[in-house]
Design an enzyme around this catalytic site. Structure first.
Site, PDB file in Angstrom:
ATOM      1  CG  ASP A  93      42.444  42.548  55.529  1.00  0.00           C
ATOM      2  OD1 ASP A  93      43.144  43.572  55.415  1.00  0.00           O
ATOM      3  OD2 ASP A  93      41.768  42.078  54.588  1.00  0.00           O
ATOM      4  NE  ARG A 125      45.242  44.362  44.337  1.00  0.00           N
ATOM      5  CZ  ARG A 125      45.834  44.586  45.513  1.00  0.00           C
ATOM      6  NH1 ARG A 125      45.841  45.803  46.044  1.00  0.00           N
ATOM      7  NH2 ARG A 125      46.441  43.607  46.158  1.00  0.00           N
ATOM      8  CD  GLN A 161      48.594  38.843  51.527  1.00  0.00           C
ATOM      9  OE1 GLN A 161      48.630  39.859  50.874  1.00  0.00           O
ATOM     10  NE2 GLN A 161      49.501  38.581  52.455  1.00  0.00           N
ATOM     11  CG  HIS A 199      44.649  39.039  48.140  1.00  0.00           C
ATOM     12  ND1 HIS A 199      45.363  39.098  46.968  1.00  0.00           N
ATOM     13  CD2 HIS A 199      45.223  39.952  48.976  1.00  0.00           C
ATOM     14  CE1 HIS A 199      46.323  40.005  47.090  1.00  0.00           C
ATOM     15  NE2 HIS A 199      46.257  40.532  48.290  1.00  0.00           N
ATOM     16  NE  ARG A 212      51.226  38.921  48.347  1.00  0.00           N
ATOM     17  CZ  ARG A 212      50.444  39.907  47.869  1.00  0.00           C
ATOM     18  NH1 ARG A 212      50.264  41.003  48.569  1.00  0.00           N
ATOM     19  NH2 ARG A 212      49.804  39.768  46.719  1.00  0.00           N
ATOM     20  CB  CYS A 269      47.104  40.778  53.844  1.00  0.00           C
ATOM     21  SG  CYS A 269      45.684  41.807  54.287  1.00  0.00           S
TER      22      CYS A 269
HETATM   23  N1  NVA Z   1      40.685  43.119  52.415  1.00  0.00           N
HETATM   24  C1  NVA Z   1      41.623  44.095  51.919  1.00  0.00           C
HETATM   25  C2  NVA Z   1      42.905  43.423  51.516  1.00  0.00           C
HETATM   26  C3  NVA Z   1      43.977  44.371  51.049  1.00  0.00           C
HETATM   27  C4  NVA Z   1      45.221  43.649  50.649  1.00  0.00           C
HETATM   28  C5  NVA Z   1      40.998  44.853  50.760  1.00  0.00           C
HETATM   29  O1  NVA Z   1      40.400  44.225  49.889  1.00  0.00           O
HETATM   30  O2  NVA Z   1      41.120  46.084  50.729  1.00  0.00           O
HETATM   31  N1   CP Z   2      48.576  42.750  50.741  1.00  0.00           N
HETATM   32  C1   CP Z   2      48.388  43.429  49.592  1.00  0.00           C
HETATM   33  O1   CP Z   2      47.764  42.945  48.656  1.00  0.00           O
HETATM   34  O2   CP Z   2      48.973  44.650  49.555  1.00  0.00           O
HETATM   35  P1   CP Z   2      48.746  45.746  48.406  1.00  0.00           P
HETATM   36  O3   CP Z   2      47.308  46.192  48.480  1.00  0.00           O
HETATM   37  O4   CP Z   2      49.713  46.844  48.755  1.00  0.00           O
HETATM   38  O5   CP Z   2      49.058  45.120  47.083  1.00  0.00           O
END
Ligand code: NVA
Ligand code: CP
Length: 330
Positions: A231, A108, A138, A135, A317, A272
């Site tokens: 989101d 990540r 997800q 992502h 998930r 998400c």
């Molecule tokens: N768009 C958000 C998704 C988090 C799961 C981010 O990248 O922070």
């Molecule tokens: N939805 C998601 O990716 O959650 P986290 O950021 O907690 O992993």
């Protein structure tokens, strides 16, 4: 012919056929049944995976850790604060070392090119746990949740309200195109998905019967909608200074009970997570104090309402990430 994705990396769903995506979804449902019935499935005993996180996480990290342990695997968690990654050692060198010790790598972070490089240099399957662009893990959880609600997902309309060029919105457009769904990006013109990705998805859609629609009209986005998705308005890695501008742009796209009422009565709400639906977070409270906004992308009544499915989605998930690890490592 049977589907086999053993040895493949999972970087974006653009790399997978509809049949391969459906195979991972079926496998996820099977893992969920086994978990719920207490059926042990340590099918990858002896294997080892490593999880690299350059951004924070609750769901993704826990899903990989629990999923790996349920499959009988060993797990190592690394972040920049506890490894040489990035500061003292390049990603390419890190990848080469990790590929000698581990059977699979989760990453990540920021650029999509980093996860691609990890796959190139490590020689083992790499799973994208979120980048600025996509992502994909997800998406499997999201679509499994939609399937649990409606059965066949083909022809269902999913609308993403908000920052429609973020990683989650991009990935939703891809998965909907692949699976023959109607995807609608509903947000301000300034925050629409990149034209080249829209074109790629439209080309996929032409093969699957999906449609891709971009609109700045909330009524149009909610009309005939089966799945309302949103989101957070500022994603990880974006500067705090951007909040004021985003709030101004995205306030009209908040999912509230008026928007839910414009959709099909059978529609569900997905997110998400994490979500700013109340003031029970430091950022939520800070935004309330500065902008007098008690909720951002979704109101508390929708988040806690009967149509909300985000916690089923969060549980999914784990089942879906387990399926991705198993299918690529078995
Ligand atoms: N768009 C958000 C998704 C988090 C799961 C981010 O990248 O922070
Ligand atoms: N939805 C998601 O990716 O959650 P986290 O950021 O907690 O992993």
């Amino acid at each position: 012919m049977g589907i086999n994705i053993r040895g493949r990396s999972f970087l974006t769903l653009l790399d997978f056929t509809p049949a391969e995506i459906n195979y991972m979804l079926d496998l996820s449902a099977e893992f969920k049944r086994m978990k719920n019935n207490g059926v042990e499935h340590k099918w990858l005993t002896g294997k080892q995976v490593v999880l690299l996180f350059e951004k924070t996480s609750t769901r993704t990290r826990c899903a990989f850790e629990v999923g790996a342990r349920d499959l009988g695997m060993g797990v190592t968690f690394l972040d920049p604060g506890s490894s040489q990654m990035g500061k003292k050692e390049s990603l390419a060198d890190t990848a080469k070392v990790l590929g000698r010790m581990y059977d699979g790598i989760e990453y990540r972070g920021f650029k999509q090119s980093v996860v691609e490089d990890l796959a190139r240099y490590s020689g083992v399957p790499v799973w994208n746990g979120l980048t600025d662009a996509f992502h994909p893990t997800q998406m499997l959880a999201d679509i499994l949740t939609v399937k649990e609600e409606f059965g066949d997902v083909r022809g269902r309309k999913l609308t993403f309200f908000g920052d429609a060029r973020n990683n989650v919105a991009n990935s939703l457009m891809v998965v909907c195109a692949k699976l023959g769904m109607h995807f609608c990006a509903c947000g301000p013109k300034e925050l629409m998905p990149a034209a080249d990705l829209v074109e790629k998805c439209k080309a996929v859609a032409a093969e699957t019967g999906a449609t891709i629609e971009l609109t700045d009209d909330v009524k149009q986005g909610a009309k005939d909608c089966d799945v309302l998705y949103t989101d957070i308005w500022v994603s990880m890695g974006e500067p705090d200074e951007i909040w004021a501008e985003r709030i101004k742009l995205l306030k009209p796209y908040q999912v509230n009970k008026e928007v839910m009422a414009m959709a099909k009565p059978t529609a569900i709400f997905l997110h998400c997570l994490p979500s700013f639906h109340d003031r029970d977070t430091t950022i939520g409270e800070d935004i309330y104090q500065k902008f007098d906004l008690p909720a951002m992308e979704v109101t508390d009544d929708v988040f806690l309402g009967k149509q909300a499915r985000q916690f089923d989605e969060a549980e999914n998930r784990m089942h879906t990430i387990k399926a991705v690890m198993y299918a690529t490592l078995k």
